[in-house]
Design a protein around this motif. Structure first.
Motif, PDB file in Angstrom:
ATOM      1  N   LEU A 102       0.833  -1.209   0.000  1.00  0.00           N
ATOM      2  CA  LEU A 102       0.000   0.000   0.000  1.00  0.00           C
ATOM      3  C   LEU A 102       0.863   1.252   0.000  1.00  0.00           C
ATOM      4  O   LEU A 102       0.620   2.185  -0.777  1.00  0.00           O
ATOM      5  CB  LEU A 102      -0.920  -0.010   1.218  1.00  0.00           C
ATOM      6  CG  LEU A 102      -1.776   1.260   1.418  1.00  0.00           C
ATOM      7  CD1 LEU A 102      -2.658   1.526   0.209  1.00  0.00           C
ATOM      8  CD2 LEU A 102      -2.615   1.149   2.687  1.00  0.00           C
ATOM      9  N   LEU A 103       1.872   1.281   0.849  1.00  0.00           N
ATOM     10  CA  LEU A 103       2.750   2.449   0.922  1.00  0.00           C
ATOM     11  C   LEU A 103       3.461   2.668  -0.415  1.00  0.00           C
ATOM     12  O   LEU A 103       3.526   3.798  -0.923  1.00  0.00           O
ATOM     13  CB  LEU A 103       3.766   2.246   2.040  1.00  0.00           C
ATOM     14  CG  LEU A 103       4.711   3.413   2.339  1.00  0.00           C
ATOM     15  CD1 LEU A 103       3.931   4.632   2.788  1.00  0.00           C
ATOM     16  CD2 LEU A 103       5.720   2.998   3.409  1.00  0.00           C
ATOM     17  N   GLY A 104       3.979   1.596  -0.991  1.00  0.00           N
ATOM     18  CA  GLY A 104       4.667   1.718  -2.272  1.00  0.00           C
ATOM     19  C   GLY A 104       3.730   2.115  -3.394  1.00  0.00           C
ATOM     20  O   GLY A 104       4.095   2.908  -4.277  1.00  0.00           O
ATOM     21  N   ALA A 138       4.067   5.241  -5.952  1.00  0.00           N
ATOM     22  CA  ALA A 138       4.060   5.098  -7.407  1.00  0.00           C
ATOM     23  C   ALA A 138       2.946   5.919  -8.036  1.00  0.00           C
ATOM     24  O   ALA A 138       3.136   6.559  -9.079  1.00  0.00           O
ATOM     25  CB  ALA A 138       3.905   3.620  -7.775  1.00  0.00           C
ATOM     26  N   LEU A 139       1.774   5.920  -7.411  1.00  0.00           N
ATOM     27  CA  LEU A 139       0.655   6.687  -7.936  1.00  0.00           C
ATOM     28  C   LEU A 139       0.931   8.183  -7.864  1.00  0.00           C
ATOM     29  O   LEU A 139       0.659   8.928  -8.818  1.00  0.00           O
ATOM     30  CB  LEU A 139      -0.619   6.349  -7.168  1.00  0.00           C
ATOM     31  CG  LEU A 139      -1.872   7.147  -7.544  1.00  0.00           C
ATOM     32  CD1 LEU A 139      -2.189   6.977  -9.025  1.00  0.00           C
ATOM     33  CD2 LEU A 139      -3.058   6.712  -6.693  1.00  0.00           C
ATOM     34  N   ALA A 177       0.197   7.532   5.195  1.00  0.00           N
ATOM     35  CA  ALA A 177       0.183   7.951   3.794  1.00  0.00           C
ATOM     36  C   ALA A 177      -1.230   7.888   3.220  1.00  0.00           C
ATOM     37  O   ALA A 177      -1.647   8.774   2.461  1.00  0.00           O
ATOM     38  CB  ALA A 177       1.121   7.059   2.982  1.00  0.00           C
ATOM     39  N   ALA A 178      -1.979   6.837   3.573  1.00  0.00           N
ATOM     40  CA  ALA A 178      -3.358   6.732   3.093  1.00  0.00           C
ATOM     41  C   ALA A 178      -4.211   7.870   3.643  1.00  0.00           C
ATOM     42  O   ALA A 178      -5.039   8.445   2.918  1.00  0.00           O
ATOM     43  CB  ALA A 178      -3.946   5.380   3.495  1.00  0.00           C
ATOM     44  N   ALA A 179      -4.018   8.219   4.924  1.00  0.00           N
ATOM     45  CA  ALA A 179      -4.777   9.309   5.525  1.00  0.00           C
ATOM     46  C   ALA A 179      -4.435  10.642   4.855  1.00  0.00           C
ATOM     47  O   ALA A 179      -5.328  11.455   4.566  1.00  0.00           O
ATOM     48  CB  ALA A 179      -4.496   9.381   7.022  1.00  0.00           C
ATOM     49  N   LEU A 229      -6.925  13.135   2.802  1.00  0.00           N
ATOM     50  CA  LEU A 229      -7.070  14.545   3.162  1.00  0.00           C
ATOM     51  C   LEU A 229      -6.823  15.463   1.971  1.00  0.00           C
ATOM     52  O   LEU A 229      -7.525  16.462   1.781  1.00  0.00           O
ATOM     53  CB  LEU A 229      -6.112  14.888   4.302  1.00  0.00           C
ATOM     54  CG  LEU A 229      -6.476  14.339   5.682  1.00  0.00           C
ATOM     55  CD1 LEU A 229      -5.373  14.647   6.687  1.00  0.00           C
ATOM     56  CD2 LEU A 229      -7.808  14.933   6.163  1.00  0.00           C
ATOM     57  N   VAL A 230      -5.818  15.128   1.158  1.00  0.00           N
ATOM     58  CA  VAL A 230      -5.535  15.946  -0.034  1.00  0.00           C
ATOM     59  C   VAL A 230      -6.712  15.908  -1.003  1.00  0.00           C
ATOM     60  O   VAL A 230      -7.127  16.942  -1.547  1.00  0.00           O
ATOM     61  CB  VAL A 230      -4.245  15.450  -0.720  1.00  0.00           C
ATOM     62  CG1 VAL A 230      -4.081  16.095  -2.085  1.00  0.00           C
ATOM     63  CG2 VAL A 230      -3.036  15.766   0.142  1.00  0.00           C
TER      64      VAL A 230
END
Length: 305
Positions: free
Chosen positions: A156-158, A162-163, A235-237, A241-242
Motif C-alpha cells: 500500500l505504501l509503495g 508510485a501513484l 500515507a493513506a490518511a 485529506l488531499v
C-alpha cells in the motif's frame, strides 16, 4: 526449476506482453492515442495553484538522489533482517529498471501528437516514464524487503508512492499516461524475474534463518512491520485529506471537471488501478502469512519470508 519459479517467470512474461500492448496502443492505435491525449489534457488542466506545487514536490521523489537513498534504506532493512540475497535483489532491481528504462527511451523514441489547448509538445523519448519506473521499483522493492506480515502495508505504501509520482509527471506535462503505465509494467516484470531468481536460489541453496528464531530477530521484524503499517496508514490518511481538500476548495469546479473530462477520469482510474494492483499482486504471490520452520530446522522454507 520448480512450479513457483515458473509461475513467476510466466507472469514476468505477461508484464512484457502488456508493455508491448500499451506501447502499440500509444503509438499505433488511434483510440489509444486519443485516450492518451485526453488523459494528458485532463491531468494538466487540473494542475493549478497549490496542486501544482504539490505535484512538483512529489515528482522529486522519483529523482535519482531520492530513489538511491530509499533503495539503500530498503536494502539495509533486508540485510538487517538477515536476508542478504534480498538486499542484493533490491539494489539490482533499482539498477536494472533504471538502465533498461533509459535504453528503452532511446530505442522506442517516437514523435507524439500535441494536445489541443496545450502550448507544449512532449519529446519523442518519453516511453516509459523514468520517474514512474523508479517509483514502482521502490514499491516492489519494499514488498521484497518487508517482513512477511508487513507485505500488505509495504504494498500500500509503495503503491501510493508510485501513484503520486506517476500522476505528478502527467500533471506536469512531462509524460502521457501510457508512459507511466509502461514504467509500472517494466518495473514489475523485473521484480518478478528477481523474485523467481531468489526462489530458485533458495530451493537449490537453502539459507539458514537463525536470526528469525532469536528474540532480537523477532522483535526487529515486529518493529519493522509496525513501522511500515503506521507509515502506510499515515500515507493513506494524507492522500484522503488531499483529495477531500481539493474537492472542498472548489466543489463546483470538481463537478464541472468530472463532467467535462470524463475520459480523463477514466484514464486516471486506470493508472491508479495499475499503481495499486501491481505491488498488491507481488505481495499476494510472495505471501504474507508467517511460515516458521518446524523442530530445530533453521532453514527457511522461503527465502522471501
Amino acid at each position: 526449476m520448480d512450479r513457483r519459479t515458473r509461475s513467476l517467470l510466466l507472469l514476468a512474461g505477461a508484464c512484457a506482453a502488456l508493455f508491448v500492448l500499451v506501447l502499440a496502443a500509444a503509438y499505433l492505435w488511434h483510440p489509444g492515442r486519443s485516450l492518451d491525449l485526453a488523459g494528458l489534457t485532463g491531468f494538466v488542466s487540473a494542475d493549478d495553484g497549490w496542486r501544482e506545487t504539490l505535484a512538483a514536490w512529489l515528482v522529486r521523489l522519483g529523482d535519482p538522489p531520492a530513489v538511491a537513498l530509499m533503495a539503500l534504506g530498503l536494502a539495509g532493512l533486508a540485510a538487517a533482517r538477515g536476508r542478504p540475497r534480498v538486499a542484493l535483489a533490491v539494489l539490482l532491481l533499482i539498477a536494472l529498471t533504471s538502465v533498461s528504462g533509459q535504453l528503452l527511451k532511446e530505442l522506442l523514441a517516437h514523435p507524439r501528437p500535441q494536445a489541443a489547448g496545450l502550448d507544449f509538445t512532449l519529446g519523442p523519448e518519453a516511453f516509459p516514464s523514468g520517474h514512474a519506473t523508479a517509483a514502482m521499483s521502490l514499491a516492489l522493492a519494499a514488498v521484497l524487503a518487508a517482513p512477511r506480515r508487513a507485505r500488505p502495508a509495504a504494498a500500500l505504501l509503495g503503491a501510493l508512492l508510485a501513484l503520486a509520482v506517476g500522476a505528478s509527471v502527467v500533471a506536469g506535462g512531462w509524460h502521457f499516461p501510457s508512459d507511466v503505465v509502461g514504467g509500472y509494467l517494466l518495473a514489475t516484470g523485473w521484480a518478478l524475474v528477481l523474485a523467481a531468481a531468489l526462489s530458485e536460489a533458495d530451493r537449490r541453496f537453502p539459507a539458514t534463518d537463525r536470526w528469525a528464531t532469536t528474540a532480537v530477530g523477532r522483535a526487529f521484524d515486529r518493529t519493522a512491520a509496525g513501522g511500515l503499517a503506521a507509515a502506510a496508514l499515515g500515507a493513506a490518511a494524507c492522500t484522503a485529506l488531499v483529495v477531500l481538500a481539493a474537492l472542498a476548495a472548489d466543489p463546483a469546479g470538481a463537478t464541472g471537471f468530472a463532467r467535462d473530462h470524463t475520459t480523463s477520469l477514466a484514464v486516471g482510474v486506470a493508472v491508479a488501478s495499475a499503481a495499486l494492483a501491481l505491488p498488491a499482486a507481488l505481495a499476494a504471490l510472495l505471501g504474507w502469512r508467517d511460515q516458521r520452520p518446524s523442530g530445530h530446522d533453521t532453514r527457511r522454507p522461503k527465502l522471501l519470508g
